[in-house]
Design a protein around this motif. Structure first.
Motif, PDB file in Angstrom:
ATOM      1  N   ILE A 187       0.204   3.853   3.470  1.00 45.13           N
ATOM      2  CA  ILE A 187      -0.508   4.893   4.212  1.00 45.13           C
ATOM      3  C   ILE A 187      -1.437   5.609   3.249  1.00 45.13           C
ATOM      4  O   ILE A 187      -1.000   6.278   2.310  1.00 45.13           O
ATOM      5  N   GLY A 188      -2.771   5.430   3.471  1.00 48.75           N
ATOM      6  CA  GLY A 188      -3.794   5.964   2.586  1.00 48.75           C
ATOM      7  C   GLY A 188      -4.487   4.827   1.862  1.00 48.75           C
ATOM      8  O   GLY A 188      -3.839   4.034   1.190  1.00 48.75           O
ATOM      9  N   ALA A 189      -5.835   4.730   2.065  1.00 45.97           N
ATOM     10  CA  ALA A 189      -6.605   3.635   1.456  1.00 45.97           C
ATOM     11  C   ALA A 189      -7.630   4.154   0.465  1.00 45.97           C
ATOM     12  O   ALA A 189      -8.733   3.613   0.340  1.00 45.97           O
ATOM     13  N   GLY A 190      -7.245   5.229  -0.275  1.00 46.49           N
ATOM     14  CA  GLY A 190      -8.078   5.665  -1.390  1.00 46.49           C
ATOM     15  C   GLY A 190      -7.796   4.746  -2.574  1.00 46.49           C
ATOM     16  O   GLY A 190      -7.180   3.673  -2.401  1.00 46.49           O
ATOM     17  N   PRO A 191      -8.196   5.118  -3.792  1.00 40.73           N
ATOM     18  CA  PRO A 191      -7.947   4.255  -4.956  1.00 40.73           C
ATOM     19  C   PRO A 191      -6.481   3.850  -5.106  1.00 40.73           C
ATOM     20  O   PRO A 191      -6.189   2.687  -5.385  1.00 40.73           O
ATOM     21  N   ALA A 192      -5.543   4.768  -4.883  1.00 43.90           N
ATOM     22  CA  ALA A 192      -4.120   4.439  -5.059  1.00 43.90           C
ATOM     23  C   ALA A 192      -3.655   3.416  -4.028  1.00 43.90           C
ATOM     24  O   ALA A 192      -3.095   2.367  -4.379  1.00 43.90           O
ATOM     25  N   GLY A 193      -3.913   3.693  -2.742  1.00 43.89           N
ATOM     26  CA  GLY A 193      -3.415   2.828  -1.683  1.00 43.89           C
ATOM     27  C   GLY A 193      -4.079   1.463  -1.655  1.00 43.89           C
ATOM     28  O   GLY A 193      -3.400   0.434  -1.539  1.00 43.89           O
ATOM     29  N   ALA A 194      -5.403   1.433  -1.800  1.00 46.49           N
ATOM     30  CA  ALA A 194      -6.114   0.150  -1.740  1.00 46.49           C
ATOM     31  C   ALA A 194      -5.747  -0.727  -2.938  1.00 46.49           C
ATOM     32  O   ALA A 194      -5.581  -1.943  -2.803  1.00 46.49           O
ATOM     33  N   SER A 195      -5.566  -0.096  -4.086  1.00 43.45           N
ATOM     34  CA  SER A 195      -5.174  -0.858  -5.281  1.00 43.45           C
ATOM     35  C   SER A 195      -3.785  -1.462  -5.095  1.00 43.45           C
ATOM     36  O   SER A 195      -3.557  -2.631  -5.403  1.00 43.45           O
ATOM     37  N   ALA A 196      -2.860  -0.684  -4.544  1.00 44.09           N
ATOM     38  CA  ALA A 196      -1.510  -1.199  -4.274  1.00 44.09           C
ATOM     39  C   ALA A 196      -1.571  -2.360  -3.284  1.00 44.09           C
ATOM     40  O   ALA A 196      -0.919  -3.396  -3.482  1.00 44.09           O
ATOM     41  N   GLY A 239     -18.060   7.994  -5.025  1.00 40.19           N
ATOM     42  CA  GLY A 239     -16.714   7.836  -4.490  1.00 40.19           C
ATOM     43  C   GLY A 239     -16.705   6.938  -3.268  1.00 40.19           C
ATOM     44  O   GLY A 239     -15.818   6.095  -3.097  1.00 40.19           O
ATOM     45  N   THR A 240     -17.735   7.102  -2.427  1.00 41.07           N
ATOM     46  CA  THR A 240     -17.820   6.262  -1.217  1.00 41.07           C
ATOM     47  C   THR A 240     -17.928   4.790  -1.569  1.00 41.07           C
ATOM     48  O   THR A 240     -17.224   3.943  -1.001  1.00 41.07           O
ATOM     49  N   ASP A 241     -18.762   4.469  -2.577  1.00 41.27           N
ATOM     50  CA  ASP A 241     -18.917   3.072  -2.987  1.00 41.27           C
ATOM     51  C   ASP A 241     -17.588   2.530  -3.508  1.00 41.27           C
ATOM     52  O   ASP A 241     -17.156   1.437  -3.145  1.00 41.27           O
ATOM     53  N   LEU A 242     -16.874   3.354  -4.310  1.00 40.04           N
ATOM     54  CA  LEU A 242     -15.594   2.924  -4.880  1.00 40.04           C
ATOM     55  C   LEU A 242     -14.582   2.648  -3.763  1.00 40.04           C
ATOM     56  O   LEU A 242     -13.915   1.611  -3.748  1.00 40.04           O
ATOM     57  N   VAL A 243     -14.520   3.571  -2.789  1.00 42.83           N
ATOM     58  CA  VAL A 243     -13.564   3.414  -1.683  1.00 42.83           C
ATOM     59  C   VAL A 243     -13.915   2.182  -0.849  1.00 42.83           C
ATOM     60  O   VAL A 243     -13.034   1.373  -0.524  1.00 42.83           O
ATOM     61  N   GLU A 244     -15.209   1.997  -0.569  1.00 46.34           N
ATOM     62  CA  GLU A 244     -15.620   0.854   0.264  1.00 46.34           C
ATOM     63  C   GLU A 244     -15.331  -0.472  -0.438  1.00 46.34           C
ATOM     64  O   GLU A 244     -14.833  -1.423   0.166  1.00 46.34           O
ATOM     65  N   ARG A 245     -15.607  -0.510  -1.735  1.00 46.87           N
ATOM     66  CA  ARG A 245     -15.325  -1.756  -2.485  1.00 46.87           C
ATOM     67  C   ARG A 245     -13.833  -2.047  -2.450  1.00 46.87           C
ATOM     68  O   ARG A 245     -13.411  -3.180  -2.280  1.00 46.87           O
ATOM     69  N   GLY A 246     -13.012  -0.970  -2.593  1.00 46.36           N
ATOM     70  CA  GLY A 246     -11.562  -1.150  -2.581  1.00 46.36           C
ATOM     71  C   GLY A 246     -11.077  -1.698  -1.246  1.00 46.36           C
ATOM     72  O   GLY A 246     -10.234  -2.608  -1.199  1.00 46.36           O
TER      73      GLY A 246
END
Ligand SMILES: Cc1cc2nc3c(=O)[nH]c(=O)nc-3n(C[C@H](O)[C@H](O)[C@H](O)COP(=O)(O)OP(=O)(O)OC[C@H]3O[C@@H](n4cnc5c(N)ncnc54)[C@H](O)[C@@H]3O)c2cc1C
Length: 197
Positions: free
Chosen positions: A7-16, A53-60
């Motif tokens: 739950i959560g797709a920021g850097p932590a969640g998407a990386s996991a 930040g948006t680019d980082l989140v979208e790439r993730g």
């Protein structure tokens, strides 16, 4: 039923999610896109030379999906244990959809509301501008059986390279627990096949 719902797709969640999906675990990555990262201009995320930040989140998100994670857009409002004795959880989203998963990984950033509703113990945060975080052990497990946490919500430093790293670290710890030994996820450059003359 998913093996894990993140739950959560920021850097932590998407990386996991990249690690769990690439390990062949059926992974749901649930997110309502209200994170803090999209407001950032980031010049200290090794080795990127300045990224929004948006680019980082979208790439993730793209990379997690490419590796097999199922992206689910929406707000998780409630989490219950599955019916009597069955391991796992039922997630109820604001739009009425539900999904089931064996394990939960909370990567909800500054938002601890869901964790508190689930009964996950929280404590005052030690990082600047962060109010509270959830309790985790050194592996990333919360005191609630089957619930893990990573990133800002788990008390890490509030920097993308750290939260992304923590998401990966906790995913590897979960995969290692499942495997009963330390888990490694390495790919090597394929040597070009020798041309027969
Ligand atoms: C203005 C600003 C500037 C910054 N500058 C930098 C910088 O230069 N360098 C740097 O390294 N870091 C910077 N940061 C910090 C960085 O953005 C964060 O540290 C970070 O990476 C947080 O990652 P996270 O994955 O833990 O949380 P987030 O990225 O916040 O992700 C959490 C996600 O969980 C979702 N979520 C929460 N609850 C639910 C729910 N119930 N259901 C579904 N989804 C949910 C949210 O919508 C969000 O998408 C900055 C932050 C801000 C605000």
């Amino acid at each position: 039923m998913y093996d894990i719902a993140i739950i959560g797709a920021g850097p932590a969640g998407a990386s996991a999610a990249m690690f769990t999906a690439k390990a062949g675990k059926k992974t749901a990555l649930v997110d309502d896109d209200k994170g803090i990262t999209r407001r950032a201009w980031i010049e200290n995320h090794y080795p990127l030379e300045g990224v929004t930040g948006t680019d980082l989140v979208e790439r993730g998100l793209r990379q997690a999906a490419r590796l097999g994670a199922q992206l689910v857009r929406g707000t998780v409002e409630q989490v219950e244990r599955r019916t009597a004795g069955e391991p796992g959880f039922v997630l109820r989203l604001a739009d009425g959809t539900t999904l089931e998963a064996g394990t939960l990984l909370l990567a909800t950033g500054v938002n601890t509301e869901l964790a508190k509703r689930m009964g996950v113990p929280t404590k005052p945060a030690s990082e600047p501008r962060i109010k509270e975080v959830v309790e985790v052990d050194s592996q990333g497990r919360t005191p609630l059986e089957g619930v893990w946490a990573a990133g800002v919500v788990a008390g890490t430093s509030v920097h993308t390279i750290v939260t992304a790293g923590d998401g990966a670290r906790v995913a590897i710890n979960w995969l290692s627990q499942l495997a009963g030994q330390r888990y490694v996820q390495h790919d090597a450059i394929q040597k070009p096949e020798k041309q027969s003359v």
